[in-house]
Design a protein around this motif. Structure first.
Motif, PDB file in Angstrom:
ATOM      1  N   ILE A  43      11.174  24.484  -0.972  1.00  0.00           N
ATOM      2  CA  ILE A  43      10.985  25.082   0.356  1.00  0.00           C
ATOM      3  C   ILE A  43      10.074  24.205   1.207  1.00  0.00           C
ATOM      4  CG2 ILE A  43      10.097  27.094   1.613  1.00  0.00           C
ATOM      5  CD1 ILE A  43      10.879  28.789  -0.823  1.00  0.00           C
ATOM      6  N   ALA A  44       9.032  23.655   0.591  1.00  0.00           N
ATOM      7  CA  ALA A  44       8.113  22.777   1.330  1.00  0.00           C
ATOM      8  C   ALA A  44       8.835  21.539   1.849  1.00  0.00           C
ATOM      9  CB  ALA A  44       6.944  22.376   0.436  1.00  0.00           C
ATOM     10  N   ILE A  45       9.684  20.948   1.005  1.00  0.00           N
ATOM     11  CA  ILE A  45      10.461  19.779   1.427  1.00  0.00           C
ATOM     12  C   ILE A  45      11.431  20.154   2.549  1.00  0.00           C
ATOM     13  CG2 ILE A  45      12.254  18.151   0.693  1.00  0.00           C
ATOM     14  CD1 ILE A  45       9.521  17.383  -0.282  1.00  0.00           C
ATOM     15  N   ILE A  67       1.200  27.533   7.155  1.00  0.00           N
ATOM     16  CA  ILE A  67       1.210  28.997   7.032  1.00  0.00           C
ATOM     17  C   ILE A  67       2.256  29.617   7.936  1.00  0.00           C
ATOM     18  CG2 ILE A  67      -0.529  29.522   8.804  1.00  0.00           C
ATOM     19  CD1 ILE A  67      -0.165  31.215   5.368  1.00  0.00           C
ATOM     20  N   ILE A  68       2.513  29.002   9.105  1.00  0.00           N
ATOM     21  CA  ILE A  68       3.530  29.524  10.021  1.00  0.00           C
ATOM     22  C   ILE A  68       4.930  29.384   9.408  1.00  0.00           C
ATOM     23  CG2 ILE A  68       4.691  29.160  12.237  1.00  0.00           C
ATOM     24  CD1 ILE A  68       1.972  28.360  13.398  1.00  0.00           C
ATOM     25  N   THR A  69       5.276  28.163   8.984  1.00  0.00           N
ATOM     26  CA  THR A  69       6.628  27.942   8.440  1.00  0.00           C
ATOM     27  C   THR A  69       6.837  28.699   7.132  1.00  0.00           C
ATOM     28  OG1 THR A  69       5.838  25.915   7.345  1.00  0.00           O
ATOM     29  CG2 THR A  69       6.880  25.671   9.499  1.00  0.00           C
ATOM     30  N   THR A  70       5.814  28.726   6.284  1.00  0.00           N
ATOM     31  CA  THR A  70       5.943  29.431   5.002  1.00  0.00           C
ATOM     32  C   THR A  70       6.145  30.924   5.222  1.00  0.00           C
ATOM     33  OG1 THR A  70       4.503  27.800   3.923  1.00  0.00           O
ATOM     34  CG2 THR A  70       4.843  29.892   2.784  1.00  0.00           C
ATOM     35  N   THR A  71       5.369  31.499   6.136  1.00  0.00           N
ATOM     36  CA  THR A  71       5.487  32.932   6.427  1.00  0.00           C
ATOM     37  C   THR A  71       6.855  33.267   7.004  1.00  0.00           C
ATOM     38  OG1 THR A  71       3.105  33.083   6.858  1.00  0.00           O
ATOM     39  CG2 THR A  71       4.487  34.874   7.683  1.00  0.00           C
ATOM     40  N   ILE A  72       7.343  32.440   7.922  1.00  0.00           N
ATOM     41  CA  ILE A  72       8.657  32.686   8.542  1.00  0.00           C
ATOM     42  C   ILE A  72       9.765  32.630   7.487  1.00  0.00           C
ATOM     43  CG2 ILE A  72      10.394  31.753  10.129  1.00  0.00           C
ATOM     44  CD1 ILE A  72       8.089  30.899  11.959  1.00  0.00           C
ATOM     45  N   ILE A 177       1.631  22.978  -0.919  1.00  0.00           N
ATOM     46  CA  ILE A 177       2.419  21.741  -0.921  1.00  0.00           C
ATOM     47  C   ILE A 177       2.713  21.293   0.509  1.00  0.00           C
ATOM     48  CG2 ILE A 177       4.628  20.694  -1.554  1.00  0.00           C
ATOM     49  CD1 ILE A 177       4.626  22.535  -4.024  1.00  0.00           C
ATOM     50  N   SER A 178       3.054  22.249   1.381  1.00  0.00           N
ATOM     51  CA  SER A 178       3.319  21.920   2.790  1.00  0.00           C
ATOM     52  C   SER A 178       2.060  21.412   3.475  1.00  0.00           C
ATOM     53  CB  SER A 178       3.853  23.155   3.525  1.00  0.00           C
ATOM     54  OG  SER A 178       5.071  23.587   2.995  1.00  0.00           O
ATOM     55  N   LYS A 179       0.955  22.084   3.197  1.00  0.00           N
ATOM     56  CA  LYS A 179      -0.314  21.734   3.837  1.00  0.00           C
ATOM     57  C   LYS A 179      -0.799  20.340   3.420  1.00  0.00           C
ATOM     58  CE  LYS A 179      -5.163  23.298   3.821  1.00  0.00           C
ATOM     59  NZ  LYS A 179      -5.689  22.248   2.912  1.00  0.00           N
TER      60      LYS A 179
END
Length: 347
Positions: A43-45, A67-72, A177-179
């Motif tokens: 998901i992070a990729i 946090i925005i993209t992960t939450t969405i 991972i995204s952060k």
């Protein structure tokens, strides 16, 4: 004698096959322990470009964009899965409660053969007996497969507490991972030389692009099968259209015997109860779904992976013959990995 260039290339291919196979086996044997982190990484990729866009356009920090993209993403998945689970559970429970027993199934077959005998005329009893055994075996097998699939779906639904835990860990893993993706990336590439860093970066980027491309392509194929089946079943007013469409989409991963496992019993049942129009409609729908799949699957998948359609079809068929779905994934992954290494001049 072979040219030294080809001997060296064959050695590289042999080493590649051994290393890839060991990595593949290790990955699948440890997947039950690493699943949340694998999902988080995927998901992070997948949201990497969205994160970079938010950081650039909104001037936000990597933590805020993450946090925005992960939450969405998890909100959308949560709503979709909740609705799907609710509807699927309801239909599975109702369907399992109405599945006929083997004795009832045998009775239906006897009645069916008696009606055929009356319509066609006198039939050799030996032929009737053989036909009875064949139909009983065929329908019993189809019924057994259907029940196992339904029970599997229900067991997955009933394991929601563990799935909820996986979802929470996946959410946290995705966020971190995204952060810190750029930090992880720099740490990973720092172990290579300047030339090795460039080559490894090319390998990783090609692997991510082609793997995600294949996953999206196959998800699209399965989704198209699901949509076609669901619309067709809804028009024909087939009971339990949703769960049967999901089963068709999943079984569509299997060649030849895929969706036919669902369609044949439905067609036979509707002919038996006198719904000739519905039965003919199901036959037409099955032909449409099958033809569309044969047309779009090789084109979508091979275009995405930049591989010839015959290689994709061979990988799917051989893989399923060798070890089912896992075998198919292995051979497809093997093709993708080989293509990537050839592209970056490693093999």
């Amino acid at each position: 004698m072979l040219d030294n260039i080809y001997i060296a290339k064959f050695k590289k291919i042999g080493i590649f096959l051994v290393v890839f196979t060991l990595i593949f086996i290790f990955f699948f044997f440890t997947l039950k322990y690493t699943l949340p982190f694998v999902l988080g990484f995927i998901i992070a990729i997948s949201t990497k470009k969205a994160n970079l866009y938010l950081q650039k356009k909104l001037k936000v920090s990597p933590g805020i964009s993450a946090i925005i993209t992960t939450t969405i993403v998890f909100a959308i998945l949560g709503v979709a899965i909740t609705l799907l689970v609710y509807k699927t559970t309801t239909e599975v429970i109702l369907l399992l409660s109405k599945v006929p027993s083997i004795d009832k199934l045998s009775l239906y077959i006897e009645r069916f053969l008696m009606e055929i005998t009356e319509l066609v005329g006198q039939i050799d009893p030996q032929v009737v007996s053989t036909l009875y055994g064949y139909l009983q075996g065929l329908l019993t097998g189809a019924l057994g497969i259907g029940i196992r699939v339904l029970n599997k779906i229900l067991s997955i639904v009933l394991s929601l507490p563990s799935m909820f835990l996986i979802a929470i860990i996946s959410f946290i893993a995705t966020y971190f991972i995204s952060k810190d993706y750029s930090i992880f990336s720099k740490s990973f590439y720092s172990i290579f030389s300047i030339d090795g860093k460039a080559k490894m970066r090319s390998i990783v980027e090609s692997a991510i692009t082609m793997t995600l491309g294949y996953a999206k392509a196959y998800m699209l194929v399965v989704f198209i099968t699901f949509v076609q089946t669901f619309i067709g079943f809804s028009i024909l007013k087939i009971n339990y259209a949703l769960i049967l469409s999901i089963m068709c989409a999943l079984l569509d991963l299997l060649p030849i015997v895929g969706t036919i496992i669902i369609y044949i019993p439905l067609i036979a049942y509707n002919f038996y109860i006198g719904n000739t129009l519905v039965a003919v409609g199901l036959i037409v729908l099955y032909i449409i779904v099958t033809v569309m799949r044969q047309i779009i699957e090789p084109k979508i998948v091979s275009t995405t992976l930049d591989l010839h359609p015959i290689l994709i079809l061979a990988a799917i068929f051989i893989g399923l013959k060798v070890s089912g779905v896992i075998g198919m994934i292995y051979f497809i992954s093997l093709l993708v990995a080989y293509k990537i290494l050839v592209k970056v001049n490693v093999i």
